[in-house]
Design a protein around this motif. Structure first.
Motif, PDB file in Angstrom:
ATOM      1  N   LEU A   1       0.828  -1.208   0.000  1.00  0.00           N
ATOM      2  CA  LEU A   1       0.000   0.000   0.000  1.00  0.00           C
ATOM      3  C   LEU A   1       0.863   1.258   0.000  1.00  0.00           C
ATOM      4  CD1 LEU A   1      -2.954  -0.920   2.404  1.00  0.00           C
ATOM      5  CD2 LEU A   1      -2.831  -1.134  -0.086  1.00  0.00           C
ATOM      6  N   SER A   2       2.024   1.215   0.650  1.00  0.00           N
ATOM      7  CA  SER A   2       2.935   2.362   0.652  1.00  0.00           C
ATOM      8  C   SER A   2       3.377   2.693  -0.773  1.00  0.00           C
ATOM      9  CB  SER A   2       4.175   2.083   1.516  1.00  0.00           C
ATOM     10  OG  SER A   2       3.828   1.972   2.866  1.00  0.00           O
ATOM     11  N   ASN A   3       3.663   1.650  -1.564  1.00  0.00           N
ATOM     12  CA  ASN A   3       4.048   1.871  -2.964  1.00  0.00           C
ATOM     13  C   ASN A   3       2.911   2.502  -3.762  1.00  0.00           C
ATOM     14  OD1 ASN A   3       6.709   0.889  -2.897  1.00  0.00           O
ATOM     15  ND2 ASN A   3       6.017  -1.237  -3.035  1.00  0.00           N
ATOM     16  N   ARG A   4       1.689   2.009  -3.538  1.00  0.00           N
ATOM     17  CA  ARG A   4       0.537   2.579  -4.246  1.00  0.00           C
ATOM     18  C   ARG A   4       0.336   4.049  -3.853  1.00  0.00           C
ATOM     19  NH1 ARG A   4      -3.088  -1.213  -7.012  1.00  0.00           N
ATOM     20  NH2 ARG A   4      -1.761  -3.038  -7.268  1.00  0.00           N
ATOM     21  N   ILE A   5       0.481   4.324  -2.553  1.00  0.00           N
ATOM     22  CA  ILE A   5       0.300   5.690  -2.041  1.00  0.00           C
ATOM     23  C   ILE A   5       1.325   6.633  -2.660  1.00  0.00           C
ATOM     24  CG2 ILE A   5       0.579   7.112   0.038  1.00  0.00           C
ATOM     25  CD1 ILE A   5      -0.725   4.713   1.580  1.00  0.00           C
ATOM     26  N   GLU A   6       2.566   6.164  -2.752  1.00  0.00           N
ATOM     27  CA  GLU A   6       3.633   7.005  -3.302  1.00  0.00           C
ATOM     28  C   GLU A   6       3.373   7.369  -4.760  1.00  0.00           C
ATOM     29  OE1 GLU A   6       8.487   6.823  -3.938  1.00  0.00           O
ATOM     30  OE2 GLU A   6       7.508   5.367  -2.641  1.00  0.00           O
ATOM     31  N   VAL A   7       2.860   6.398  -5.525  1.00  0.00           N
ATOM     32  CA  VAL A   7       2.617   6.634  -6.949  1.00  0.00           C
ATOM     33  C   VAL A   7       1.278   7.329  -7.178  1.00  0.00           C
ATOM     34  CG1 VAL A   7       2.352   5.512  -9.207  1.00  0.00           C
ATOM     35  CG2 VAL A   7       4.006   4.611  -7.565  1.00  0.00           C
ATOM     36  N   GLY A   8       0.272   6.989  -6.354  1.00  0.00           N
ATOM     37  CA  GLY A   8      -1.091   7.439  -6.630  1.00  0.00           C
ATOM     38  C   GLY A   8      -1.514   8.739  -5.978  1.00  0.00           C
ATOM     39  N   PHE A   9      -0.919   9.072  -4.812  1.00  0.00           N
ATOM     40  CA  PHE A   9      -1.298  10.294  -4.100  1.00  0.00           C
ATOM     41  C   PHE A   9      -0.172  11.328  -4.129  1.00  0.00           C
ATOM     42  CE2 PHE A   9      -4.246   7.496  -1.508  1.00  0.00           C
ATOM     43  CZ  PHE A   9      -5.422   8.131  -1.906  1.00  0.00           C
ATOM     44  N   ARG A  10      -0.525  12.546  -3.883  1.00  0.00           N
ATOM     45  CA  ARG A  10       0.476  13.590  -3.693  1.00  0.00           C
ATOM     46  C   ARG A  10       1.135  13.377  -2.322  1.00  0.00           C
ATOM     47  NH1 ARG A  10       0.351  16.575  -7.886  1.00  0.00           N
ATOM     48  NH2 ARG A  10      -1.556  16.853  -9.103  1.00  0.00           N
ATOM     49  N   PRO A  11       2.307  13.987  -2.072  1.00  0.00           N
ATOM     50  CA  PRO A  11       3.022  13.749  -0.809  1.00  0.00           C
ATOM     51  C   PRO A  11       2.191  14.111   0.424  1.00  0.00           C
ATOM     52  CG  PRO A  11       4.449  14.845  -2.407  1.00  0.00           C
ATOM     53  CD  PRO A  11       3.074  14.842  -3.007  1.00  0.00           C
ATOM     54  N   ASP A  12       2.364  13.309   1.464  1.00  0.00           N
ATOM     55  CA  ASP A  12       1.802  13.570   2.801  1.00  0.00           C
ATOM     56  C   ASP A  12       0.273  13.508   2.873  1.00  0.00           C
ATOM     57  OD1 ASP A  12       4.442  14.075   3.708  1.00  0.00           O
ATOM     58  OD2 ASP A  12       4.293  16.146   2.990  1.00  0.00           O
ATOM     59  N   VAL A  13      -0.355  12.867   1.891  1.00  0.00           N
ATOM     60  CA  VAL A  13      -1.820  12.747   1.902  1.00  0.00           C
ATOM     61  C   VAL A  13      -2.271  11.711   2.938  1.00  0.00           C
ATOM     62  CG1 VAL A  13      -3.806  11.902   0.564  1.00  0.00           C
ATOM     63  CG2 VAL A  13      -2.245  13.584  -0.446  1.00  0.00           C
ATOM     64  N   VAL A  14      -1.478  10.624   3.079  1.00  0.00           N
ATOM     65  CA  VAL A  14      -1.855   9.542   3.991  1.00  0.00           C
ATOM     66  C   VAL A  14      -0.865   9.489   5.159  1.00  0.00           C
ATOM     67  CG1 VAL A  14      -2.396   7.083   4.215  1.00  0.00           C
ATOM     68  CG2 VAL A  14      -2.736   8.230   2.012  1.00  0.00           C
ATOM     69  N   PRO A  15      -1.242   9.981   6.339  1.00  0.00           N
ATOM     70  CA  PRO A  15      -0.362   9.922   7.510  1.00  0.00           C
ATOM     71  C   PRO A  15      -0.081   8.466   7.906  1.00  0.00           C
ATOM     72  CG  PRO A  15      -2.202  11.440   7.878  1.00  0.00           C
ATOM     73  CD  PRO A  15      -2.513  10.669   6.640  1.00  0.00           C
ATOM     74  N   PRO A  16       1.077   8.196   8.542  1.00  0.00           N
ATOM     75  CA  PRO A  16       1.436   6.814   8.917  1.00  0.00           C
ATOM     76  C   PRO A  16       0.379   6.099   9.747  1.00  0.00           C
ATOM     77  CG  PRO A  16       3.318   8.282   9.190  1.00  0.00           C
ATOM     78  CD  PRO A  16       2.145   9.166   8.860  1.00  0.00           C
ATOM     79  N   ASP A  17      -0.268   6.800  10.692  1.00  0.00           N
ATOM     80  CA  ASP A  17      -1.256   6.125  11.531  1.00  0.00           C
ATOM     81  C   ASP A  17      -2.501   5.728  10.736  1.00  0.00           C
ATOM     82  OD1 ASP A  17      -1.726   8.938  11.352  1.00  0.00           O
ATOM     83  OD2 ASP A  17      -3.158   8.827  13.003  1.00  0.00           O
ATOM     84  N   VAL A  18      -2.823   6.523   9.691  1.00  0.00           N
ATOM     85  CA  VAL A  18      -3.964   6.181   8.827  1.00  0.00           C
ATOM     86  C   VAL A  18      -3.613   4.975   7.964  1.00  0.00           C
ATOM     87  CG1 VAL A  18      -5.417   6.991   6.917  1.00  0.00           C
ATOM     88  CG2 VAL A  18      -4.911   8.518   8.835  1.00  0.00           C
ATOM     89  N   LEU A  19      -2.378   4.936   7.452  1.00  0.00           N
ATOM     90  CA  LEU A  19      -1.931   3.770   6.679  1.00  0.00           C
ATOM     91  C   LEU A  19      -1.989   2.519   7.549  1.00  0.00           C
ATOM     92  CD1 LEU A  19      -0.653   2.212   4.352  1.00  0.00           C
ATOM     93  CD2 LEU A  19       1.574   3.118   5.044  1.00  0.00           C
ATOM     94  N   ASP A  20      -1.566   2.622   8.799  1.00  0.00           N
ATOM     95  CA  ASP A  20      -1.619   1.464   9.702  1.00  0.00           C
ATOM     96  C   ASP A  20      -3.048   0.967   9.885  1.00  0.00           C
ATOM     97  OD1 ASP A  20       1.097   1.513  10.036  1.00  0.00           O
ATOM     98  OD2 ASP A  20       1.063   2.597  11.944  1.00  0.00           O
ATOM     99  N   GLU A  21      -3.991   1.905   9.974  1.00  0.00           N
ATOM    100  CA  GLU A  21      -5.393   1.497  10.126  1.00  0.00           C
ATOM    101  C   GLU A  21      -5.898   0.790   8.876  1.00  0.00           C
ATOM    102  OE1 GLU A  21      -9.929   3.135  10.921  1.00  0.00           O
ATOM    103  OE2 GLU A  21      -8.276   4.583  10.947  1.00  0.00           O
ATOM    104  N   VAL A  22      -5.563   1.333   7.702  1.00  0.00           N
ATOM    105  CA  VAL A  22      -5.973   0.708   6.441  1.00  0.00           C
ATOM    106  C   VAL A  22      -5.384  -0.701   6.340  1.00  0.00           C
ATOM    107  CG1 VAL A  22      -5.812   0.823   3.923  1.00  0.00           C
ATOM    108  CG2 VAL A  22      -6.248   2.903   5.228  1.00  0.00           C
ATOM    109  N   ALA A  23      -4.107  -0.839   6.705  1.00  0.00           N
ATOM    110  CA  ALA A  23      -3.445  -2.146   6.626  1.00  0.00           C
ATOM    111  C   ALA A  23      -4.099  -3.146   7.588  1.00  0.00           C
ATOM    112  CB  ALA A  23      -1.964  -1.994   6.950  1.00  0.00           C
ATOM    113  N   ALA A  24      -4.433  -2.694   8.784  1.00  0.00           N
ATOM    114  CA  ALA A  24      -5.064  -3.583   9.764  1.00  0.00           C
ATOM    115  C   ALA A  24      -6.429  -4.052   9.270  1.00  0.00           C
ATOM    116  CB  ALA A  24      -5.201  -2.865  11.105  1.00  0.00           C
TER     117      ALA A  24
END
Length: 372
Positions: A215-238
């Protein structure tokens, strides 16, 4: 929210929204090296003009099977003397439909609209392959749909024994299935079992750390920088790990991003995840529903809308709406059960022997909303 945290009307938090769509093939494809090696090893003979090994690729939904095929086929199709064709069996679920899809890929135009016999269609495909000395590799993606329609053995027989009817034809087959309850080999008839000795590639569920990587790779390519904070990514992954399906996480990021944009926010917050997860977690349900015929959708609607669970009572309503007979009704019940959309179980009824009960495997409202 401060003005600097707000999007203007012509801004987007997406760099490339297509990155979060199901058919996107990522440049970086991690955590599937073993499976890619199996596929590459099996298909390598095709690049030398020889018949490749056959492969059986299995694993739960959303574990990278289709992406792996697309990655390998992208490289294979660039080789001279090789054609790689992926057939979505959810769409093309009969032998004739599969070969029509292969015909279109090889000839770049449709088979005659009036329809030609299977023998002639097959003959034209084989003739083109032998004349051009081309090795054909066919991936039957979601091959379980061919089994649901009782078309798997005939389709595979035609592909695997093509060289007997048309000497010089070289075809390799990859079967891809997400139905772990289906024993592919046992489900084939003996004529096919005798020639289908596949290499096997199993795709396990991604663990949470692998999900974060992907998901980090998708976020890097698909979103502009800093759109998804680390804690939000952790929630999505969980939440993704809970479902076992990577596609849920990818779809959740897209929907949460759109939700954040709707609030004119430059970042995705936990509330965006909360508000969109219920829709995203049904991504596999939507995918199954897309491939259903009208009678299949009607039966699912009847089961979702009525309190009747006994198969006989459900059939009466279904028959009134479709005029279809009990044999076809039973076939559809079995298919919906195989797909995991309903649970069809036999129960003993006091004084009336055994009866079949039908229950939705999903929340009725979720099903009806998506059936439209």
């Amino acid at each position: 929210m401060a003005d600097e945290d707000m999007l203007s009307w012509d801004e987007s938090i997406f760099r490339d929204e297509h990155v979060f769509e199901i058919d996107y093939v990522p440049e970086v494809f991690d955590h599937r090296d073993t499976q890619l090696e199996t596929l590459t090893h099996a298909l390598r003979p095709a690049t030398r003009g020889a018949r490749p090994l056959n492969v059986l690729a299995t694993g739960p939904p959303g574990t990278g099977k289709t992406t792996a095929i697309q990655k390998v086929f992208g490289e294979l199709d660039a080789q001279p003397g090789v054609r790689a064709v992926r057939v979505n069996c959810q769409v093309d679920s009969t032998r004739y439909a599969v070969f029509s899809r292969i015909f279109r890929a090889l000839f770049d135009y449709e088979p005659p609209a009036s329809g030609i016999s299977f023998k002639k269609l097959f003959g034209q495909i084989a003739e083109k392959l032998t004349e051009e000395e081309t090795v054909l590799v066919v991936a039957l993606d979601d091959v379980n749909y061919l089994f649901y329609e009782n078309e798997a053995s005939e389709t595979l027989y035609s592909l695997l024994r093509a060289h007997e009817a048309h000497p010089g034809t070289k075809i390799g087959v990859i079967l891809v299935s997400s139905d772990l309850d289906l024993d592919i080999i046992e489900g084939l008839d003996s004529r096919v079992q005798s020639v289908f000795r596949p290499e096997e590639a199993y795709f396990p569920v991604y663990d949470t750390s692998e999900i974060v990587d992907i998901l980090s790779n998708r976020i890097e390519v698909g979103f502009r920088p800093d759109v998804v904070p680390p804690d939000v990514l952790d929630e999505v992954a969980a939440r993704t790990a809970e479902t076992g399906d990577l596609r849920v996480g990818i779809d959740l990021l897209r929907r949460a991003g759109l939700n954040a944009e709707g609030r004119a926010s430059k970042t995705i917050e936990h509330r965006d995840i909360e508000q969109t997860f219920d829709t995203a977690r049904h991504v596999h349900l939507e995918r199954h529903l897309e491939g259903l015929s009208d009678p299949e959708r009607i039966l699912l609607t009847v089961i979702a809308e009525t309190d009747a669970e006994q198969a006989g009572a459900v059939y009466e309503t279904f028959h009134e709406e479709t005029d279809l007979g009990y044999t076809r009704y039973t076939e559809i019940v079995n298919k919906l059960d195989d797909l995991g959309l309903i649970e069809a179980e036999y129960e003993s009824l006091e004084g009336r022997g055994r009866s079949r009960s039908l229950r939705l495997a999903y929340d009725p409202e979720a099903v009806l909303n998506r059936l439209g």
